[in-house]
Design an enzyme around this catalytic site. Structure first.
Site, mmCIF file in Angstrom:
data_model
loop_
_atom_site.group_PDB
_atom_site.id
_atom_site.type_symbol
_atom_site.label_atom_id
_atom_site.label_comp_id
_atom_site.label_asym_id
_atom_site.label_seq_id
_atom_site.Cartn_x
_atom_site.Cartn_y
_atom_site.Cartn_z
ATOM 1 N N ASN A 50 5.413 3.239 0.875
ATOM 2 C CA ASN A 50 5.692 1.558 1.029
ATOM 3 C C ASN A 50 6.111 0.906 0.106
ATOM 4 O O ASN A 50 5.528 1.098 -1.113
ATOM 5 C CB ASN A 50 4.229 1.000 1.389
ATOM 6 C CG ASN A 50 4.314 -0.554 1.651
ATOM 7 O OD1 ASN A 50 5.542 -1.003 1.661
ATOM 8 N ND2 ASN A 50 3.202 -1.240 1.618
ATOM 9 N N TRP A 51 7.659 0.914 0.060
ATOM 10 C CA TRP A 51 8.302 0.201 -1.319
ATOM 11 C C TRP A 51 8.093 -1.216 -1.514
ATOM 12 O O TRP A 51 8.533 -1.667 -2.501
ATOM 13 C CB TRP A 51 9.677 0.288 -1.069
ATOM 14 C CG TRP A 51 10.118 1.938 -1.258
ATOM 15 C CD1 TRP A 51 9.301 3.128 -1.014
ATOM 16 C CD2 TRP A 51 11.409 2.469 -1.023
ATOM 17 N NE1 TRP A 51 9.943 4.393 -1.053
ATOM 18 C CE2 TRP A 51 11.421 4.048 -0.840
ATOM 19 C CE3 TRP A 51 12.639 2.016 -0.986
ATOM 20 C CZ2 TRP A 51 12.344 4.543 -1.004
ATOM 21 C CZ3 TRP A 51 13.787 3.002 -0.730
ATOM 22 C CH2 TRP A 51 13.671 4.247 -0.837
ATOM 23 N N LYS A 52 7.325 -1.866 -0.527
ATOM 24 C CA LYS A 52 6.966 -3.251 -0.671
ATOM 25 C C LYS A 52 8.088 -4.176 -1.154
ATOM 26 O O LYS A 52 9.250 -3.808 -0.546
ATOM 27 C CB LYS A 52 5.747 -3.420 -1.647
ATOM 28 C CG LYS A 52 4.461 -2.506 -1.498
ATOM 29 C CD LYS A 52 3.260 -3.095 -2.365
ATOM 30 C CE LYS A 52 2.115 -2.180 -1.960
ATOM 31 N NZ LYS A 52 0.897 -2.601 -2.288
ATOM 32 N N HIS B 256 -0.382 -4.909 7.185
ATOM 33 C CA HIS B 256 -0.896 -4.416 5.868
ATOM 34 C C HIS B 256 -1.535 -5.503 5.154
ATOM 35 O O HIS B 256 -1.576 -6.786 5.805
ATOM 36 C CB HIS B 256 0.425 -4.251 5.247
ATOM 37 C CG HIS B 256 0.356 -3.496 3.825
ATOM 38 N ND1 HIS B 256 -0.319 -4.418 2.517
ATOM 39 C CD2 HIS B 256 0.353 -2.374 3.304
ATOM 40 C CE1 HIS B 256 -0.633 -3.708 1.571
ATOM 41 N NE2 HIS B 256 -0.163 -2.345 1.754
ATOM 42 N N GLU C 84 -1.480 -7.180 2.652
ATOM 43 C CA GLU C 84 -0.960 -8.222 1.902
ATOM 44 C C GLU C 84 -0.499 -8.990 2.825
ATOM 45 O O GLU C 84 -0.201 -10.283 2.734
ATOM 46 C CB GLU C 84 0.210 -7.601 1.123
ATOM 47 C CG GLU C 84 -0.383 -6.935 -0.138
ATOM 48 C CD GLU C 84 0.523 -5.763 -0.566
ATOM 49 O OE1 GLU C 84 1.612 -5.674 -0.297
ATOM 50 O OE2 GLU C 84 -0.190 -4.899 -1.539
ATOM 51 N N GLU D 7 -6.702 1.532 4.704
ATOM 52 C CA GLU D 7 -6.550 1.132 3.409
ATOM 53 C C GLU D 7 -7.563 0.150 2.620
ATOM 54 O O GLU D 7 -7.423 -1.092 3.079
ATOM 55 C CB GLU D 7 -5.148 0.401 3.209
ATOM 56 C CG GLU D 7 -3.985 1.407 3.776
ATOM 57 C CD GLU D 7 -2.548 0.868 2.959
ATOM 58 O OE1 GLU D 7 -2.202 1.813 2.350
ATOM 59 O OE2 GLU D 7 -2.356 -0.411 3.057
ATOM 60 N N GLY E 149 -3.171 -0.717 -5.070
ATOM 61 C CA GLY E 149 -2.740 -1.268 -6.550
ATOM 62 C C GLY E 149 -3.497 -1.259 -7.428
ATOM 63 O O GLY E 149 -3.412 -1.865 -8.563
ATOM 64 N N SER F 193 -3.920 3.581 -3.884
ATOM 65 C CA SER F 193 -4.026 4.243 -5.089
ATOM 66 C C SER F 193 -3.719 5.796 -5.012
ATOM 67 O O SER F 193 -4.357 6.611 -5.689
ATOM 68 C CB SER F 193 -4.849 3.954 -6.089
ATOM 69 O OG SER F 193 -4.956 2.491 -6.409
ATOM 70 N N GLY G 166 1.709 3.264 -1.993
ATOM 71 C CA GLY G 166 2.471 2.229 -2.526
ATOM 72 C C GLY G 166 3.239 2.708 -3.975
ATOM 73 O O GLY G 166 4.215 3.140 -3.775
ATOM 74 N N GLY G 167 2.363 2.397 -5.164
ATOM 75 C CA GLY G 167 3.089 2.400 -6.617
ATOM 76 C C GLY G 167 3.715 3.925 -6.665
ATOM 77 O O GLY G 167 4.944 4.072 -6.986
HETATM 78 C C1 PEP Z 1 -0.287 0.253 0.032
HETATM 79 O O1 PEP Z 1 0.572 -0.751 -0.582
HETATM 80 O O2 PEP Z 1 -0.293 0.346 1.250
HETATM 81 C C2 PEP Z 1 -0.761 1.128 -1.059
HETATM 82 C C3 PEP Z 1 -1.621 1.824 -0.857
HETATM 83 O O3 PEP Z 1 -0.526 0.762 -2.439
HETATM 84 P P1 PEP Z 1 -0.956 1.496 -3.716
HETATM 85 O O4 PEP Z 1 -0.624 3.178 -3.302
HETATM 86 O O5 PEP Z 1 -0.256 1.355 -4.967
HETATM 87 O O6 PEP Z 1 -2.406 1.324 -3.779
#
Ligand code: PEP
Length: 253
Positions: A9-11, A97, A99, A169, A175, A215, A236-237
């Site tokens: 997920n490049w957000k 998601h 967010e 999640e 994050g 994470s 994500g990251g």
């Molecule tokens: C996400 O955005 O769905 C996520 C899991 O981010 P991260 O891996 O950065 O925690």
């Protein structure tokens, strides 16, 4: 057999040129992925999708979107429909998601409308579910996750369930660098599968992939993927750099 799906997920990161560059790097480093052990997908910002689809054409890396609106077309300024995503070559779509739930006030009902429409238009939804820290501390994690799963899947027929991916999640792990322990994650994943058994049946529940997100990094991916009900990761990251995403996709090495 459920082949783990590792989706990045490049957000709201990567402009059009950066997205093409990252897709090109991924195309090179993910050439030799064992398709029996791992499936890779990337979910760039909507504006980057055509460029990324064009680079990844002919590869095994699928492209997903991060959101969509639950209408075919209409006067909905700023929104993108499932039909438009399909016409751009999109396969997966992340829905609900945390967010979007938090900042854009998406309810289970709204997310359910999106899941229904995604399936109707041939997209494969990745339905995100998960509790906040205060829910976990108050002992409400299971109730919240159950409400997200049953609300998100309301009215979805059994035959469509093989096209649905669920991403667990825990919001406190997104994050933050805090990962749920493999046992904590497995406990909720098993609970999600049990919830799907109660909504449908055992065979249906066994066919649904349940990803873990929060994470996920190269150093914890293998252990997480080793848990019986964890069928991939929403990343994500660590999905923003080709080398770390490659290492997660190749968790089996
Ligand atoms: C996400 O955005 O769905 C996520 C899991 O981010 P991260 O891996 O950065 O925690």
């Amino acid at each position: 057999m459920r082949i783990p799906l590792i989706a990045g997920n490049w957000k709201m990161y990567k402009d059009v040129n950066e997205a093409v560059e990252l897709a090109q790097s991924l195309k090179n480093v993910l050439k030799d992925v064992d398709a029996n052990k791992s499936e890779a997908a990337v979910c760039p910002p909507a504006i980057d999708i055509p460029g990324v689809v064009s680079v990844l054409k002919g590869t095994n890396i699928r492209v997903g979107a991060q959101n969509m609106y639950a209408k075919q077309e209409g006067a909905f300024t700023g929104e993108i429909s499932p039909l438009m995503l399909r016409s751009a070559g999109v396969h997966y779509v992340i829905l609900g998601h945390s967010e979007r739930r938090e900042y854009f006030k998406e309810s289970n009902e709204m997310i359910n409308g999106k899941v229904r429409m995604a399936l109707e238009y041939g997209l494969f939804p990745i339905l995100c579910v998960g509790e906040k820290l205060e829910d976990r501390e108050a002992g409400r994690a299971f109730d919240i996750v159950k409400a997200h799963v049953t609300g998100g899947l309301s009215g979805i027929p059994k035959e469509k369930m093989a096209n649905v991916v669920i991403a667990y999640e825990p919001v406190w792990a997104i994050g933050t660098g805090k990962t749920a322990t493999p046992d904590q994650a497995q406990e909720i994943h098993a609970f999600i599968r049990k919830t799907i058994v109660s909504l449908y049946d055992d065979a249906t529940a066994q066919s649904v992939r349940i990803q873990y997100g929060g994470s996920v990094k190269p150093d914890n991916a293998k252990t997480l993927m080793g848990m019986p009900d964890i069928d991939g990761a929403l990343v994500g990251g660590a999905a923003l750099k080709a080398d770390s995403f490659e290492a997660i996709v190749k968790y089996y090495k």
